[in-house]
Design a protein around this motif. Structure first.
Motif, PDB file in Angstrom:
ATOM      1  N   ARG A 178      16.059 -24.555  43.733  1.00 33.80           N
ATOM      2  CA  ARG A 178      14.813 -25.002  44.355  1.00 33.80           C
ATOM      3  C   ARG A 178      14.665 -26.515  44.162  1.00 33.80           C
ATOM      4  O   ARG A 178      14.752 -27.014  43.040  1.00 33.80           O
ATOM      5  CB  ARG A 178      13.610 -24.281  43.734  1.00 33.80           C
ATOM      6  N   ILE A 179      14.443 -27.212  45.261  1.00 28.53           N
ATOM      7  CA  ILE A 179      14.313 -28.670  45.248  1.00 28.53           C
ATOM      8  C   ILE A 179      12.935 -29.049  45.782  1.00 28.53           C
ATOM      9  O   ILE A 179      12.508 -28.562  46.837  1.00 28.53           O
ATOM     10  CB  ILE A 179      15.399 -29.333  46.112  1.00 28.53           C
ATOM     11  N   GLY A 180      12.245 -29.907  45.062  1.00 31.67           N
ATOM     12  CA  GLY A 180      11.018 -30.502  45.575  1.00 31.67           C
ATOM     13  C   GLY A 180      11.345 -31.833  46.228  1.00 31.67           C
ATOM     14  O   GLY A 180      11.784 -32.762  45.546  1.00 31.67           O
ATOM     15  N   ARG A 181      11.145 -31.910  47.529  1.00 31.48           N
ATOM     16  CA  ARG A 181      11.399 -33.170  48.250  1.00 31.48           C
ATOM     17  C   ARG A 181      10.072 -33.905  48.386  1.00 31.48           C
ATOM     18  O   ARG A 181       9.173 -33.459  49.104  1.00 31.48           O
ATOM     19  CB  ARG A 181      11.990 -32.904  49.630  1.00 31.48           C
ATOM     20  N   ILE A 182       9.946 -35.021  47.678  1.00 31.73           N
ATOM     21  CA  ILE A 182       8.694 -35.770  47.642  1.00 31.73           C
ATOM     22  C   ILE A 182       8.793 -36.930  48.623  1.00 31.73           C
ATOM     23  O   ILE A 182       9.491 -37.919  48.387  1.00 31.73           O
ATOM     24  CB  ILE A 182       8.419 -36.277  46.217  1.00 31.73           C
ATOM     25  N   GLY A 183       8.105 -36.802  49.741  1.00 34.05           N
ATOM     26  CA  GLY A 183       8.215 -37.795  50.802  1.00 34.05           C
ATOM     27  C   GLY A 183       9.498 -37.607  51.603  1.00 34.05           C
ATOM     28  O   GLY A 183      10.331 -36.757  51.297  1.00 34.05           O
ATOM     29  N   GLU A 184       9.632 -38.395  52.648  1.00 36.72           N
ATOM     30  CA  GLU A 184      10.797 -38.320  53.536  1.00 36.72           C
ATOM     31  C   GLU A 184      11.759 -39.459  53.242  1.00 36.72           C
ATOM     32  O   GLU A 184      11.359 -40.512  52.745  1.00 36.72           O
ATOM     33  CB  GLU A 184      10.354 -38.380  54.999  1.00 36.72           C
ATOM     34  N   TYR A 267      10.759 -26.074  40.200  1.00 35.88           N
ATOM     35  CA  TYR A 267      11.841 -26.804  40.838  1.00 35.88           C
ATOM     36  C   TYR A 267      12.966 -27.080  39.844  1.00 35.88           C
ATOM     37  O   TYR A 267      12.726 -27.340  38.660  1.00 35.88           O
ATOM     38  CB  TYR A 267      11.333 -28.129  41.404  1.00 35.88           C
ATOM     39  N   ASP A 268      14.190 -27.058  40.353  1.00 34.49           N
ATOM     40  CA  ASP A 268      15.369 -27.394  39.548  1.00 34.49           C
ATOM     41  C   ASP A 268      15.703 -28.878  39.643  1.00 34.49           C
ATOM     42  O   ASP A 268      16.362 -29.431  38.750  1.00 34.49           O
ATOM     43  CB  ASP A 268      16.578 -26.586  40.026  1.00 34.49           C
ATOM     44  N   ALA A 269      15.277 -29.520  40.723  1.00 34.79           N
ATOM     45  CA  ALA A 269      15.580 -30.931  40.950  1.00 34.79           C
ATOM     46  C   ALA A 269      14.567 -31.476  41.954  1.00 34.79           C
ATOM     47  O   ALA A 269      13.869 -30.710  42.633  1.00 34.79           O
ATOM     48  CB  ALA A 269      16.998 -31.115  41.482  1.00 34.79           C
ATOM     49  N   PHE A 270      14.504 -32.804  42.025  1.00 38.67           N
ATOM     50  CA  PHE A 270      13.649 -33.469  43.004  1.00 38.67           C
ATOM     51  C   PHE A 270      14.489 -34.418  43.853  1.00 38.67           C
ATOM     52  O   PHE A 270      15.507 -34.953  43.405  1.00 38.67           O
ATOM     53  CB  PHE A 270      12.549 -34.274  42.309  1.00 38.67           C
ATOM     54  N   ALA A 271      14.018 -34.651  45.072  1.00 35.71           N
ATOM     55  CA  ALA A 271      14.544 -35.706  45.939  1.00 35.71           C
ATOM     56  C   ALA A 271      13.335 -36.543  46.328  1.00 35.71           C
ATOM     57  O   ALA A 271      12.433 -36.048  47.014  1.00 35.71           O
ATOM     58  CB  ALA A 271      15.236 -35.119  47.163  1.00 35.71           C
ATOM     59  N   ILE A 272      13.275 -37.789  45.865  1.00 36.97           N
ATOM     60  CA  ILE A 272      12.052 -38.578  45.896  1.00 36.97           C
ATOM     61  C   ILE A 272      12.210 -39.817  46.784  1.00 36.97           C
ATOM     62  O   ILE A 272      13.168 -40.575  46.626  1.00 36.97           O
ATOM     63  CB  ILE A 272      11.664 -39.038  44.477  1.00 36.97           C
ATOM     64  N   ARG A 273      11.256 -40.008  47.661  1.00 38.43           N
ATOM     65  CA  ARG A 273      11.172 -41.276  48.397  1.00 38.43           C
ATOM     66  C   ARG A 273      10.633 -42.318  47.403  1.00 38.43           C
ATOM     67  O   ARG A 273       9.430 -42.491  47.245  1.00 38.43           O
ATOM     68  CB  ARG A 273      10.259 -41.145  49.611  1.00 38.43           C
ATOM     69  N   LYS A 296      16.461 -34.788  30.746  1.00 40.61           N
ATOM     70  CA  LYS A 296      15.941 -33.443  30.493  1.00 40.61           C
ATOM     71  C   LYS A 296      16.548 -32.401  31.443  1.00 40.61           C
ATOM     72  O   LYS A 296      16.046 -31.288  31.551  1.00 40.61           O
ATOM     73  CB  LYS A 296      14.424 -33.447  30.645  1.00 40.61           C
ATOM     74  N   ARG A 297      17.598 -32.777  32.160  1.00 39.15           N
ATOM     75  CA  ARG A 297      18.346 -31.894  33.055  1.00 39.15           C
ATOM     76  C   ARG A 297      17.558 -31.495  34.304  1.00 39.15           C
ATOM     77  O   ARG A 297      17.736 -30.380  34.815  1.00 39.15           O
ATOM     78  CB  ARG A 297      18.841 -30.639  32.313  1.00 39.15           C
ATOM     79  N   THR A 298      16.711 -32.409  34.771  1.00 37.84           N
ATOM     80  CA  THR A 298      16.079 -32.223  36.072  1.00 37.84           C
ATOM     81  C   THR A 298      16.441 -33.433  36.922  1.00 37.84           C
ATOM     82  O   THR A 298      15.736 -34.448  36.919  1.00 37.84           O
ATOM     83  CB  THR A 298      14.547 -32.107  35.956  1.00 37.84           C
ATOM     84  N   PRO A 299      17.560 -33.380  37.626  1.00 36.43           N
ATOM     85  CA  PRO A 299      17.981 -34.547  38.409  1.00 36.43           C
ATOM     86  C   PRO A 299      16.951 -34.909  39.473  1.00 36.43           C
ATOM     87  O   PRO A 299      16.320 -34.033  40.080  1.00 36.43           O
ATOM     88  CB  PRO A 299      19.291 -34.090  39.059  1.00 36.43           C
ATOM     89  N   CYS A 300      16.776 -36.204  39.682  1.00 35.17           N
ATOM     90  CA  CYS A 300      15.875 -36.724  40.707  1.00 35.17           C
ATOM     91  C   CYS A 300      16.668 -37.707  41.564  1.00 35.17           C
ATOM     92  O   CYS A 300      17.106 -38.746  41.061  1.00 35.17           O
ATOM     93  CB  CYS A 300      14.682 -37.422  40.079  1.00 35.17           C
ATOM     94  N   ALA A 304      14.913 -39.683  48.670  1.00 30.60           N
ATOM     95  CA  ALA A 304      14.763 -38.301  49.145  1.00 30.60           C
ATOM     96  C   ALA A 304      16.100 -37.700  49.582  1.00 30.60           C
ATOM     97  O   ALA A 304      16.181 -36.973  50.573  1.00 30.60           O
ATOM     98  CB  ALA A 304      13.729 -38.227  50.271  1.00 30.60           C
ATOM     99  N   ASP A 305      17.139 -37.982  48.812  1.00 30.69           N
ATOM    100  CA  ASP A 305      18.497 -37.533  49.124  1.00 30.69           C
ATOM    101  C   ASP A 305      18.709 -36.114  48.592  1.00 30.69           C
ATOM    102  O   ASP A 305      19.060 -35.913  47.437  1.00 30.69           O
ATOM    103  CB  ASP A 305      19.506 -38.504  48.503  1.00 30.69           C
ATOM    104  N   VAL A 306      18.485 -35.134  49.450  1.00 29.06           N
ATOM    105  CA  VAL A 306      18.559 -33.736  49.024  1.00 29.06           C
ATOM    106  C   VAL A 306      19.974 -33.354  48.597  1.00 29.06           C
ATOM    107  O   VAL A 306      20.170 -32.714  47.558  1.00 29.06           O
ATOM    108  CB  VAL A 306      18.039 -32.818  50.153  1.00 29.06           C
ATOM    109  N   HIS A 307      20.978 -33.733  49.363  1.00 35.55           N
ATOM    110  CA  HIS A 307      22.350 -33.408  48.973  1.00 35.55           C
ATOM    111  C   HIS A 307      22.746 -34.150  47.690  1.00 35.55           C
ATOM    112  O   HIS A 307      23.568 -33.650  46.916  1.00 35.55           O
ATOM    113  CB  HIS A 307      23.320 -33.725  50.108  1.00 35.55           C
ATOM    114  N   GLY A 308      22.174 -35.325  47.465  1.00 38.23           N
ATOM    115  CA  GLY A 308      22.403 -36.007  46.199  1.00 38.23           C
ATOM    116  C   GLY A 308      21.847 -35.220  45.032  1.00 38.23           C
ATOM    117  O   GLY A 308      22.478 -35.109  43.971  1.00 38.23           O
ATOM    118  N   ALA A 309      20.637 -34.652  45.207  1.00 40.06           N
ATOM    119  CA  ALA A 309      20.043 -33.834  44.154  1.00 40.06           C
ATOM    120  C   ALA A 309      20.898 -32.597  43.876  1.00 40.06           C
ATOM    121  O   ALA A 309      21.119 -32.224  42.712  1.00 40.06           O
ATOM    122  CB  ALA A 309      18.627 -33.427  44.555  1.00 40.06           C
TER     123      ALA A 309
END
Length: 464
Positions: A178-184, A267-273, A296-300, A304-309
């Protein structure tokens, strides 16, 4: 008869424009010395409106091809505008900069990287050059570049048969992630685009969208005592008291906000603008909090690079320790090294011990909190589940991080790859790889081969 090329010089005012303006004329002079004539005046174009005007001014002229000088980082929108308007050979020259340990003044290679990926998605051939005009031998390289063909794409292959417990751990982590995408993602960052259907087919990965306002509101609501605890955890960071304290407070609150969002959404990771709004609307950098979340093992993932996360989460599960999502910002064929860098968000456990981890500010936006240190020496693996060329692959590279001081401000490391640096550059740009790659310490090829086989991904080996 001399060839005539349309000339476009791309730059962004958030980088060191004075330095770029000092470098670009030297490149243009070498091109003229090589017999090239131009349409266009060689003025630096800072936004898409200026690019559009230059395109229209050049449209009626006869020309044999297009030359773009990538004087600083830019997103890929401008190069795509140029490529869509003009056919014929497209040549892109990105300008290196010295590894001074200070600000990343140009970041032009990253701009070339984004351009290559975007052009690859559009099936538009190009010929890259990455060379400093003042270096000996560059004049000869320019003459060869003007006659060169586009780089061939590296050949992908089927994954090897491997049995890997670490690979199995990564598969368990990826399935249902599960990824939280914050912004585009920002405009012109095709590298950060994704498909919900493609992620579901890959490993049932789910992405949920979160507004930036929700992140900022959550940050403002973090209790004072919690902010104080985050700050106490940074007591060993040099210079923490020397940065703007109000901006530091706002930055640290973003760490608390990410903790809350993670718990609420599982969420397991975030993708952040991460820019520009965290600076222009909120008033603090998310880079330091991203480093702390990674620890803390929650990559960000930035931008907002989802594939990067996904790639960082995968590599973290394989390595059993934090991963770092980095840009490749310099490749020097002369000393056979590359530099991996990001603003200041590598996990602190990756720090070289020769100097303390220090607090710093964003090189362009001038706000804290970012970390400043060089990466520790050791064997490393780079990986990304890539969409280069519109096809999913497992991109892999390996090398040795050297015991070297910081190349640029923020967090960076000097890497000697398992192939010559010049070959890696050609493989990377020929493959039109994205600009973010995940890094973890150790050699994890077998585990990545195992994951690739189970997910039915061909392997793009950048250091074969």
């Amino acid at each position: 008869m001399a060839e005539v090329h349309r000339l476009f010089v791309l730059g962004r005012p958030t980088f060191d424009v004075d330095h770029a303006r000092a470098c670009s004329p030297a490149a243009i002079s070498l091109l003229r010395d090589s017999g090239v004539q131009f349409t266009g005046d060689g003025d630096m174009l800072f936004d898409n409106a200026q690019v559009a005007a230059a395109i229209e001014a050049s449209a009626g002229d006869a020309a044999d091809g297009v030359i773009v000088i990538q004087s600083t980082f830019t997103d890929a929108e401008a190069i795509c505008m140029i490529a869509e308007r003009f056919g014929g050979p497209l040549r892109i020259w990105a300008l290196p900069e010295p590894r001074t340990g200070g600000r990343l003044r140009l970041n032009a290679f990253c701009g070339l990287n984004l351009a290559a990926h975007a052009l690859g998605l559009r099936n538009r051939e190009f010929v890259p050059l990455y060379a400093a005009p003042e270096r000996p031998g560059t004049a000869e390289r320019v003459k060869a570049w003007l006659k060169a063909s586009p780089l061939p794409a590296p050949v992908t292959r089927e994954p090897r048969e491997t049995a890997s417990q670490a690979g199995e751990a990564a598969l368990r982590a990826l399935r249902g992630m599960r990824i939280g995408r914050i912004g585009e993602h920002p405009a012109g960052f095709d590298t950060c685009a994704y498909s919900d259907e493609g992620l579901d087919a890959l490993a049932r990965v789910r992405v949920e969208t979160i507004g930036l306002d929700r992140l900022f509101d959550a940050a403002r609501a973090v209790p004072e005592d919690e902010v104080g605890q985050v700050r106490a955890d940074l007591a060993d960071v040099a210079g923490i008291a020397d940065v703007d304290q109000a901006e530091l407070d706002r930055s640290l609150r973003l760490r608390g906000a990410l903790d809350r969002l993670k718990a609420e959404g599982r969420y397991d990771a975030f993708a952040i603008r991460c820019w520009p709004e965290t600076f222009t609307e909120y008033g603090g950098a998310v880079c330091g909090p991203v480093a702390m979340m990674g620890e803390k093992r929650t990559p960000c993932a930035c931008e907002a690079d989802v594939h990067g996360a996904i790639s960082a989460y995968m590599l973290q599960a394989i390595a059993g320790e934090p991963a770092f999502l980095a840009d490749i910002v310099d490749i020097d064929a002369d000393d056979d090294t590359a530099v991996l860098w990001h603003c200041g968000q590598a996990p602190r456990s990756m720090a070289r011990r020769a100097e303390p981890v220090a607090a710093t500010i964003h090189s362009n936006r001038k706000m804290p909190l970012l970390f400043q240190f060089a990466l520790k020496p050791g064997r490393v693996t780079l990986a990304r589940i890539s969409q280069a060329g519109g096809r999913l692959t497992m991109a892999v590279a390996t090398g040795e991080m050297l015991d070297a001081p910081p190349s640029f401000g923020g967090t960076s490391g000097v890497l000697r790859l398992d192939v010559p640096a010049a070959a890696f550059l050609e493989n990377m740009l020929g493959a039109t790889l994205e600009h973010h790659v995940a890094l973890a310490y150790g050699d994890h090829r077998d585990a990545l081969e195992h994951v690739a086989r189970e997910l039915r991904l061909p392997v793009l080996d950048l250091t074969p």
